[in-house]
Design a protein around this motif. Sequence first.
Motif, PDB file in Angstrom:
ATOM      1  N   HIS A   1      -4.596  -4.876   3.053  1.00 14.08           N
ATOM      2  CA  HIS A   1      -5.553  -5.303   2.031  1.00 14.08           C
ATOM      3  C   HIS A   1      -6.794  -4.413   2.032  1.00 14.08           C
ATOM      4  O   HIS A   1      -7.329  -4.074   0.972  1.00 14.08           O
ATOM      5  CB  HIS A   1      -5.958  -6.767   2.264  1.00 14.08           C
ATOM      6  CG  HIS A   1      -4.933  -7.751   1.797  1.00 14.08           C
ATOM      7  ND1 HIS A   1      -4.736  -8.966   2.411  1.00 14.08           N
ATOM      8  CD2 HIS A   1      -4.031  -7.696   0.782  1.00 14.08           C
ATOM      9  CE1 HIS A   1      -3.778  -9.629   1.788  1.00 14.08           C
ATOM     10  NE2 HIS A   1      -3.342  -8.876   0.796  1.00 14.08           N
ATOM     11  N   GLU A   2      -7.236  -4.025   3.218  1.00 14.16           N
ATOM     12  CA  GLU A   2      -8.411  -3.155   3.305  1.00 14.16           C
ATOM     13  C   GLU A   2      -8.117  -1.785   2.709  1.00 14.16           C
ATOM     14  O   GLU A   2      -8.964  -1.198   2.024  1.00 14.16           O
ATOM     15  CB  GLU A   2      -8.841  -3.020   4.766  1.00 14.16           C
ATOM     16  CG  GLU A   2      -9.414  -4.297   5.368  1.00 14.16           C
ATOM     17  CD  GLU A   2      -9.662  -4.187   6.854  1.00 14.16           C
ATOM     18  OE1 GLU A   2      -9.486  -3.070   7.399  1.00 14.16           O
ATOM     19  OE2 GLU A   2     -10.008  -5.207   7.480  1.00 14.16           O
ATOM     20  N   SER A   3      -6.923  -1.268   2.946  1.00 13.79           N
ATOM     21  CA  SER A   3      -6.555   0.033   2.387  1.00 13.79           C
ATOM     22  C   SER A   3      -6.540   0.001   0.863  1.00 13.79           C
ATOM     23  O   SER A   3      -6.828   1.001   0.203  1.00 13.79           O
ATOM     24  CB  SER A   3      -5.180   0.464   2.912  1.00 13.79           C
ATOM     25  OG  SER A   3      -5.199   0.615   4.316  1.00 13.79           O
TER      26      SER A   3
ATOM     27  N   ASP B   1      -8.488  -1.972  -0.866  1.00 13.05           N
ATOM     28  CA  ASP B   1      -9.758  -2.550  -1.346  1.00 13.05           C
ATOM     29  C   ASP B   1      -9.499  -3.844  -2.098  1.00 13.05           C
ATOM     30  O   ASP B   1     -10.096  -4.119  -3.149  1.00 13.05           O
ATOM     31  CB  ASP B   1     -10.506  -1.562  -2.250  1.00 13.05           C
ATOM     32  CG  ASP B   1     -10.958  -0.326  -1.493  1.00 13.05           C
ATOM     33  OD1 ASP B   1     -11.329  -0.462  -0.320  1.00 13.05           O
ATOM     34  OD2 ASP B   1     -10.933   0.766  -2.082  1.00 13.05           O
TER      35      ASP B   1
ATOM     36  N   ASN C   1      -9.473  -7.519  -3.409  1.00 15.08           N
ATOM     37  CA  ASN C   1     -10.330  -8.697  -3.512  1.00 15.08           C
ATOM     38  C   ASN C   1      -9.889  -9.496  -4.733  1.00 15.08           C
ATOM     39  O   ASN C   1      -9.116  -9.011  -5.567  1.00 15.08           O
ATOM     40  CB  ASN C   1     -11.808  -8.315  -3.608  1.00 15.08           C
ATOM     41  CG  ASN C   1     -12.128  -7.548  -4.875  1.00 15.08           C
ATOM     42  OD1 ASN C   1     -12.260  -8.122  -5.955  1.00 15.08           O
ATOM     43  ND2 ASN C   1     -12.239  -6.217  -4.752  1.00 15.08           N
TER      44      ASN C   1
ATOM     45  N   PRO D   1      -4.170  -7.574   7.383  1.00 13.14           N
ATOM     46  CA  PRO D   1      -5.494  -7.290   6.812  1.00 13.14           C
ATOM     47  C   PRO D   1      -5.728  -5.801   6.554  1.00 13.14           C
ATOM     48  O   PRO D   1      -6.417  -5.440   5.598  1.00 13.14           O
ATOM     49  CB  PRO D   1      -6.459  -7.826   7.876  1.00 13.14           C
ATOM     50  CG  PRO D   1      -5.678  -8.897   8.588  1.00 13.14           C
ATOM     51  CD  PRO D   1      -4.256  -8.419   8.587  1.00 13.14           C
ATOM     52  N   ALA D   2      -5.145  -4.935   7.391  1.00  6.14           N
ATOM     53  CA  ALA D   2      -5.343  -3.492   7.209  1.00  6.14           C
ATOM     54  C   ALA D   2      -4.791  -3.015   5.869  1.00  6.14           C
ATOM     55  O   ALA D   2      -5.331  -2.086   5.264  1.00  6.14           O
ATOM     56  CB  ALA D   2      -4.672  -2.732   8.350  1.00  6.14           C
TER      57      ALA D   2
ATOM     58  N   ASN E   1       0.842  -1.201   0.000  1.00  7.42           N
ATOM     59  CA  ASN E   1       0.000   0.000   0.000  1.00  7.42           C
ATOM     60  C   ASN E   1       0.874   1.248   0.000  1.00  7.42           C
ATOM     61  O   ASN E   1       1.845   1.340   0.742  1.00  7.42           O
ATOM     62  CB  ASN E   1      -0.923   0.017   1.225  1.00  7.42           C
ATOM     63  CG  ASN E   1      -1.779   1.275   1.289  1.00  7.42           C
ATOM     64  OD1 ASN E   1      -1.547   2.157   2.098  1.00  7.42           O
ATOM     65  ND2 ASN E   1      -2.773   1.350   0.418  1.00  7.42           N
TER      66      ASN E   1
END
Length: 441
Positions: free
Chosen positions: A281-283, A285, A287, A278-279, A94
């Motif tokens: 991957h969330e940043s 988005d 999938n 996980p943070a 990220n």
Amino acid sequence: MLLLAIAPNQAALPPVGMLAPFAILLLCIALMPLFAAHFWEHHYPKVAVALGLVTTAYYVFVQKDWHPLHHAAHEYVSFMALVGSLFVISGGINIRVKGEATPFVNTLFLFIGAVLANFIGTTGASMLLIRPWIKMNKFRITHFHIVFFIFIVSNVGGCLTPIGDPPLFLGFLRGVSFFWVLQHCWQAWALAVALLLVVFFIFDTRNFARIPKHIRDKETANEHWHFSGLINILWLGVVLAAVFLPKSVQESTLLGVFSIPALVMFAAAVASYYTTKPAVHESNDFNFGPVKEVGYLFVGIFLTMIPALQILQSGQGLDIRSPMQYYFTTGALSAFLDNAPTYLSFLAASMGQEHLSVDSPADVMKFAAEHAPHLIAISLGAVFFGAGSYIGNGPNFMVKSIADKAKVHAPSFLAYMARFSIPILLPILIIVGWVMVKSGH
């Protein structure tokens, strides 16, 4: 379709009618997202697999020959191992940006993206860089920012290595040596990237000048970058190392389909996914939607293009001889169809005219050595013209989707072509073809 004009004269060759599943699938990929988006979004896996099964049934029950299917399965697994692993690993890195970039910083960023695309693929580079690209231009981002990102990072930049763009990786799987593209195409890459960057810099300078001076000075003074998920650089190194494993190791397979490099790449992707916080991957988005779409579509593509490749490599049909003809013909189809099978189809056709087989690594190496201008033209046409429309290369629509989600509405399909790819990209690619392909560089 141009391919349907080909008429084989050998009994062992599949009939022309067996080109229909390939043509139908490519037309679906090109047109369904435009005219039946809802249906295509929900049913594209069924369409791709069903068309692939038509070809499979022909070879199993009519030809009674499993060898082409086995070969296609091996190439598909190797292809997805590279594309999938780079997608997963780049999704674990990220980049956060604060502040507004100057035209010089923007131009440098795009150049870095063009170079990076050769190490993590155009898909990986696009997914890694598009979000920071939007953030660093948040106060003044326009259509041309998104379009030039697609031109340079998602397409033209990835022309120096087989990792860079799917067409070149298919060539590598067939026998083109890893450094052949770098050795023969770097000048065309440099010219194309330089011309695109110059045009972008002019556009961006005019755009930057419209911002009030007090806001411009404040935002550029507060520029800040933050990187997370850097452990994934290790996994990128593992993927690159797998490409350079000794030939004897690369030829070792499990069940005749899973090569050692492919297994290493899959393992690196799994390790990346579970070692990334996980943070992060969330940043991003993150999938698996985009790579699942590529996986399903290429199951159909790899199966349905078997008859097309066999007919093309028979040496009949297409009245194309000069490198310039191959450059523009490959490019014209790559702009509207997927550029990976387009590359392989014209490589098979050109080799067939020399009575060489695209299924033989020795023949491919011989063709690359003795007919370099033709292979250069096909390679450049497939990679460069993939930026001609949103459907020319996989990352194009991914970038558009992310931009739209970020409320930065990219131009429509027709506006992309009418305002950018035809008046800006096409003249540049004509210059590159005239200087590099026609002159024999």
